[in-house]
Design a protein around this motif. Structure first.
Motif, PDB file in Angstrom:
ATOM      1  N   THR A  35      89.598  35.451 -22.617  1.00  0.00           N
ATOM      2  CA  THR A  35      88.269  35.947 -22.270  1.00  0.00           C
ATOM      3  C   THR A  35      88.236  36.533 -20.866  1.00  0.00           C
ATOM      4  O   THR A  35      87.637  37.570 -20.628  1.00  0.00           O
ATOM      5  N   LYS A  56      85.400  40.170 -10.756  1.00  0.00           N
ATOM      6  CA  LYS A  56      85.756  40.774 -12.044  1.00  0.00           C
ATOM      7  C   LYS A  56      85.931  39.685 -13.101  1.00  0.00           C
ATOM      8  O   LYS A  56      85.421  39.811 -14.215  1.00  0.00           O
ATOM      9  N   GLN A  59      82.586  38.173 -13.980  1.00  0.00           N
ATOM     10  CA  GLN A  59      81.824  39.101 -14.814  1.00  0.00           C
ATOM     11  C   GLN A  59      82.322  39.077 -16.259  1.00  0.00           C
ATOM     12  O   GLN A  59      81.521  39.076 -17.194  1.00  0.00           O
ATOM     13  N   LEU A  60      83.629  39.052 -16.450  1.00  0.00           N
ATOM     14  CA  LEU A  60      84.176  38.969 -17.805  1.00  0.00           C
ATOM     15  C   LEU A  60      83.711  37.689 -18.499  1.00  0.00           C
ATOM     16  O   LEU A  60      83.356  37.710 -19.683  1.00  0.00           O
ATOM     17  N   ILE A  62      80.954  35.950 -17.822  1.00  0.00           N
ATOM     18  CA  ILE A  62      79.513  36.065 -18.064  1.00  0.00           C
ATOM     19  C   ILE A  62      79.238  36.910 -19.306  1.00  0.00           C
ATOM     20  O   ILE A  62      78.412  36.555 -20.140  1.00  0.00           O
ATOM     21  N   GLU A  63      79.937  38.034 -19.426  1.00  0.00           N
ATOM     22  CA  GLU A  63      79.742  38.911 -20.585  1.00  0.00           C
ATOM     23  C   GLU A  63      80.088  38.200 -21.883  1.00  0.00           C
ATOM     24  O   GLU A  63      79.424  38.394 -22.898  1.00  0.00           O
ATOM     25  N   HIS A  64      81.122  37.382 -21.869  1.00  0.00           N
ATOM     26  CA  HIS A  64      81.533  36.684 -23.084  1.00  0.00           C
ATOM     27  C   HIS A  64      80.635  35.497 -23.408  1.00  0.00           C
ATOM     28  O   HIS A  64      80.285  35.263 -24.558  1.00  0.00           O
ATOM     29  N   GLY A  66      77.482  34.750 -22.343  1.00  0.00           N
ATOM     30  CA  GLY A  66      76.039  34.926 -22.454  1.00  0.00           C
ATOM     31  C   GLY A  66      75.265  34.202 -21.376  1.00  0.00           C
ATOM     32  O   GLY A  66      74.040  34.258 -21.343  1.00  0.00           O
ATOM     33  N   ASP A  68      74.091  33.541 -17.386  1.00  0.00           N
ATOM     34  CA  ASP A  68      73.826  34.448 -16.268  1.00  0.00           C
ATOM     35  C   ASP A  68      74.398  33.807 -15.008  1.00  0.00           C
ATOM     36  O   ASP A  68      74.819  32.658 -14.985  1.00  0.00           O
TER      37      ASP A  68
END
Length: 75
Positions: A35, A56, A59-60, A62-64, A66, A68
Motif C-alpha cells: 500500500t 508521500k 499520502q499513499l 491515507i488514499e488507501h 480512507g 484523514d
C-alpha cells in the motif's frame, strides 16, 4: 540507573496510528508495505526510527485507508 527514553515525536504519533490501523484491520506487513510502496524491511526500520517517514508514504496510506490526516495525528 534509569534508562533514557526518547521524546515522543510527531513521526512516532503518525507511525503508531498507521500500525494501529494495520492491527485493527488485520493487514499483514506485506499488504501495508504494498500500500505504501515500501518493502517490509522499511516498515521495520520505521518501527525503530519513524523520522524517515515521508509525506508521500503518508499520502499513499491515507488514499488507501480512507482515513484523514486528523485521524493520523491524534494520539
Amino acid at each position: 540507573m534509569k534508562a533514557k527514553t526518547k521524546p515522543y515525536t510527531f513521526y512516532m504519533v503518525i507511525w503508531s496510528n498507521i500500525r494501529r490501523y494495520q492491527y485493527l484491520n488485520e493487514l499483514s506487513d506485506e499488504a501495508l508495505a504494498k500500500t505504501m510502496e515500501l518493502t517490509t524491511r522499511t516498515l521495520y526500520n520505521y518501527d525503530h526510527d519513524p523520522s524517515a517517514l515521508t509525506l508521500k508514504r503518508v499520502q499513499l496510506f491515507i488514499e488507501h485507508s480512507g482515513l484523514d490526516i486528523e485521524a493520523l495525528i491524534s494520539a
